[in-house]
Design an enzyme around this catalytic site. Structure first.
Site, PDB file in Angstrom:
ATOM      1  N   PRO A 128       0.793  -1.226   0.000  1.00 19.64           N
ATOM      2  CA  PRO A 128       0.000   0.000   0.000  1.00 19.64           C
ATOM      3  C   PRO A 128       0.828   1.280   0.000  1.00 19.64           C
ATOM      4  O   PRO A 128       1.849   1.371   0.690  1.00 19.64           O
ATOM      5  CB  PRO A 128      -0.798  -0.081   1.298  1.00 19.64           C
ATOM      6  CG  PRO A 128      -0.762  -1.492   1.701  1.00 19.64           C
ATOM      7  CD  PRO A 128       0.430  -2.136   1.076  1.00 19.64           C
ATOM      8  N   ASN A 129       0.348   2.219  -0.786  1.00 16.28           N
ATOM      9  CA  ASN A 129       0.874   3.594  -0.869  1.00 16.28           C
ATOM     10  C   ASN A 129       2.203   3.724  -1.615  1.00 16.28           C
ATOM     11  O   ASN A 129       2.675   4.839  -1.830  1.00 16.28           O
ATOM     12  CB  ASN A 129       0.999   4.237   0.530  1.00 16.28           C
ATOM     13  CG  ASN A 129      -0.356   4.349   1.199  1.00 16.28           C
ATOM     14  OD1 ASN A 129      -1.278   4.913   0.609  1.00 16.28           O
ATOM     15  ND2 ASN A 129      -0.502   3.796   2.376  1.00 16.28           N
ATOM     16  N   ARG A 175       4.621  11.307  -2.484  1.00 15.94           N
ATOM     17  CA  ARG A 175       4.358  11.114  -1.063  1.00 15.94           C
ATOM     18  C   ARG A 175       5.607  11.427  -0.219  1.00 15.94           C
ATOM     19  O   ARG A 175       6.678  10.859  -0.473  1.00 15.94           O
ATOM     20  CB  ARG A 175       3.996   9.639  -0.924  1.00 15.94           C
ATOM     21  CG  ARG A 175       4.025   9.070   0.426  1.00 15.94           C
ATOM     22  CD  ARG A 175       4.029   7.535   0.351  1.00 15.94           C
ATOM     23  NE  ARG A 175       3.761   6.996   1.654  1.00 15.94           N
ATOM     24  CZ  ARG A 175       4.068   5.761   2.013  1.00 15.94           C
ATOM     25  NH1 ARG A 175       4.610   4.927   1.152  1.00 15.94           N
ATOM     26  NH2 ARG A 175       3.800   5.349   3.221  1.00 15.94           N
ATOM     27  N   TYR A 179      10.629   9.371   1.441  1.00 11.60           N
ATOM     28  CA  TYR A 179      10.649   8.325   0.410  1.00 11.60           C
ATOM     29  C   TYR A 179      11.373   8.745  -0.874  1.00 11.60           C
ATOM     30  O   TYR A 179      11.449   7.962  -1.822  1.00 11.60           O
ATOM     31  CB  TYR A 179       9.218   7.887   0.083  1.00 11.60           C
ATOM     32  CG  TYR A 179       8.523   7.271   1.277  1.00 11.60           C
ATOM     33  CD1 TYR A 179       8.832   5.970   1.675  1.00 11.60           C
ATOM     34  CD2 TYR A 179       7.592   7.984   2.023  1.00 11.60           C
ATOM     35  CE1 TYR A 179       8.224   5.393   2.782  1.00 11.60           C
ATOM     36  CE2 TYR A 179       6.976   7.425   3.137  1.00 11.60           C
ATOM     37  CZ  TYR A 179       7.292   6.130   3.505  1.00 11.60           C
ATOM     38  OH  TYR A 179       6.702   5.557   4.601  1.00 11.60           O
ATOM     39  N   ASN A 185       8.324  -5.286  -0.226  1.00 12.49           N
ATOM     40  CA  ASN A 185       8.106  -4.111   0.601  1.00 12.49           C
ATOM     41  C   ASN A 185       6.602  -4.049   0.832  1.00 12.49           C
ATOM     42  O   ASN A 185       5.848  -3.636  -0.053  1.00 12.49           O
ATOM     43  CB  ASN A 185       8.599  -2.830  -0.080  1.00 12.49           C
ATOM     44  CG  ASN A 185       8.419  -1.608   0.828  1.00 12.49           C
ATOM     45  OD1 ASN A 185       7.811  -1.715   1.894  1.00 12.49           O
ATOM     46  ND2 ASN A 185       8.935  -0.472   0.398  1.00 12.49           N
ATOM     47  N   ALA A 190       2.860  -0.348   4.919  1.00 14.43           N
ATOM     48  CA  ALA A 190       2.375  -0.354   6.305  1.00 14.43           C
ATOM     49  C   ALA A 190       1.930  -1.744   6.759  1.00 14.43           C
ATOM     50  O   ALA A 190       1.916  -2.037   7.973  1.00 14.43           O
ATOM     51  CB  ALA A 190       1.232   0.640   6.442  1.00 14.43           C
ATOM     52  N   GLU A 249      13.220  -8.807   2.552  1.00 11.95           N
ATOM     53  CA  GLU A 249      12.353  -7.668   2.874  1.00 11.95           C
ATOM     54  C   GLU A 249      13.106  -6.373   2.581  1.00 11.95           C
ATOM     55  O   GLU A 249      14.295  -6.277   2.904  1.00 11.95           O
ATOM     56  CB  GLU A 249      12.006  -7.765   4.371  1.00 11.95           C
ATOM     57  CG  GLU A 249      11.209  -6.609   4.914  1.00 11.95           C
ATOM     58  CD  GLU A 249      10.943  -6.774   6.416  1.00 11.95           C
ATOM     59  OE1 GLU A 249      11.432  -7.752   7.039  1.00 11.95           O
ATOM     60  OE2 GLU A 249      10.261  -5.896   6.962  1.00 11.95           O
ATOM     61  N   HIS A 251      12.790  -1.881   2.480  1.00 11.04           N
ATOM     62  CA  HIS A 251      12.069  -0.637   2.779  1.00 11.04           C
ATOM     63  C   HIS A 251      12.881   0.535   2.275  1.00 11.04           C
ATOM     64  O   HIS A 251      14.110   0.528   2.370  1.00 11.04           O
ATOM     65  CB  HIS A 251      11.848  -0.474   4.292  1.00 11.04           C
ATOM     66  CG  HIS A 251      11.022  -1.569   4.866  1.00 11.04           C
ATOM     67  ND1 HIS A 251       9.669  -1.656   4.658  1.00 11.04           N
ATOM     68  CD2 HIS A 251      11.370  -2.654   5.596  1.00 11.04           C
ATOM     69  CE1 HIS A 251       9.211  -2.738   5.253  1.00 11.04           C
ATOM     70  NE2 HIS A 251      10.222  -3.368   5.823  1.00 11.04           N
ATOM     71  N   ARG A 266      12.153   5.812  12.839  1.00  9.33           N
ATOM     72  CA  ARG A 266      10.877   6.521  12.689  1.00  9.33           C
ATOM     73  C   ARG A 266      10.002   6.248  13.913  1.00  9.33           C
ATOM     74  O   ARG A 266      10.513   5.996  14.996  1.00  9.33           O
ATOM     75  CB  ARG A 266      10.224   6.081  11.367  1.00  9.33           C
ATOM     76  CG  ARG A 266      11.110   6.397  10.156  1.00  9.33           C
ATOM     77  CD  ARG A 266      10.449   6.008   8.856  1.00  9.33           C
ATOM     78  NE  ARG A 266       9.233   6.790   8.630  1.00  9.33           N
ATOM     79  CZ  ARG A 266       8.344   6.500   7.663  1.00  9.33           C
ATOM     80  NH1 ARG A 266       8.560   5.468   6.858  1.00  9.33           N
ATOM     81  NH2 ARG A 266       7.264   7.243   7.511  1.00  9.33           N
TER      82      ARG A 266
HETATM   83  C1  DHK Z   1       6.792   2.008   3.353  1.00 11.98           C
HETATM   84  C2  DHK Z   1       5.626   2.340   3.947  1.00 11.98           C
HETATM   85  O1  DHK Z   1       4.554   2.654   3.235  1.00 11.98           O
HETATM   86  C3  DHK Z   1       5.528   2.459   5.417  1.00 11.98           C
HETATM   87  O2  DHK Z   1       4.239   2.178   5.878  1.00 11.98           O
HETATM   88  C4  DHK Z   1       6.539   1.603   6.120  1.00 11.98           C
HETATM   89  C5  DHK Z   1       7.962   1.539   4.102  1.00 11.98           C
HETATM   90  C6  DHK Z   1       7.928   1.848   5.566  1.00 11.98           C
HETATM   91  C7  DHK Z   1       9.245   1.976   3.405  1.00 11.98           C
HETATM   92  O3  DHK Z   1      10.088   2.603   4.016  1.00 11.98           O
HETATM   93  O4  DHK Z   1       9.416   1.640   2.227  1.00 11.98           O
HETATM   94  O5  DHK Z   1       6.510   1.866   7.477  1.00 11.98           O
END
Ligand code: DHK
Length: 177
Positions: A40-41, A48, A53, A104, A107, A128, A130, A137
């Site tokens: 997600p996201n 974002r 990011y 990844n 959340a 994994e 990120h 964080r």
């Molecule tokens: C991405 C997300 O969307 C967050 O919810 C995670 C992760 C971290 C990232 O750092 O890629 O907490």
């Protein structure tokens, strides 16, 4: 799945009195197949919270991963979904079909036992990744259910986390017996 196939190649040779059919062995190395999943996201990358990011989009990330995978001799299936159920189905589908997973989970990393159970059922080596350093964080990001199954984790290096994730899965798969 990426396996070394030994095939018999059949070829023919025609001369004036007969047609002889011969075979010879030929080894073909199929690329290892990696399912690369974003949760997600992550479709919002580049827009974002760029301070967290970065400014690269999901498409930029895909191009970077494709390039790195090609240089390692890996084939990647790059996916993103905001839906937990779809991610579960993708991971289930990797069983017997993919050689490795890069994940990844966004959340869902911190909340989804369903994703953890899917990884355990798929039994595919997983790394994994990120973008951000989840240990620098909010405290709720420190816990990762994915880590319970994953061979290892790369975080905090932006897009480069994925590059290192691909190198790590390549190393894991190539050091298998
Ligand atoms: C991405 C997300 O969307 C967050 O919810 C995670 C992760 C971290 C990232 O750092 O890629 O907490």
């Amino acid at each position: 799945m990426g396996k070394a196939w030994t095939n018999r190649v059949i070829y023919g040779r025609l001369n004036w009195w007969s047609y002889e059919v011969k075979t010879h062995k030929c080894d073909m190395q199929m690329p290892l197949e990696i399912l690369l999943i974003n949760g997600p996201n992550l479709n919002m990358l580049g827009v974002r919270q760029p301070n967290v990011y970065g400014r690269s989009s999901l498409k930029d990330l895909e191009i970077l991963c494709e390039r790195e995978a090609r240089s390692l001799g890996l084939s990647i299936d790059f996916r993103q979904s905001n839906a937990e159920g779809e991610l579960v189905s993708r991971i289930q589908g990797a069983r017997g079909a993919a050689d490795g997973i890069i994940l990844n989970a966004g959340a869902l990393t911190h909340s989804s036992i369903a994703l953890l159970d899917a990884l355990a059922s798929a039994e595919v080596p997983t790394v994994e990744v990120h973008m951000s350093n989840i240990h620098r964080r909010e405290q709720f990001r420190e816990k990762s259910y994915v880590s319970v199954f994953a061979a290892g984790m790369v975080c905090g290096l932006g897009s480069y986390s994925y590059v290192l994730g691909l190198r790590a899965i390549h190393n894991i798969l190539n050091s298998r017996q």
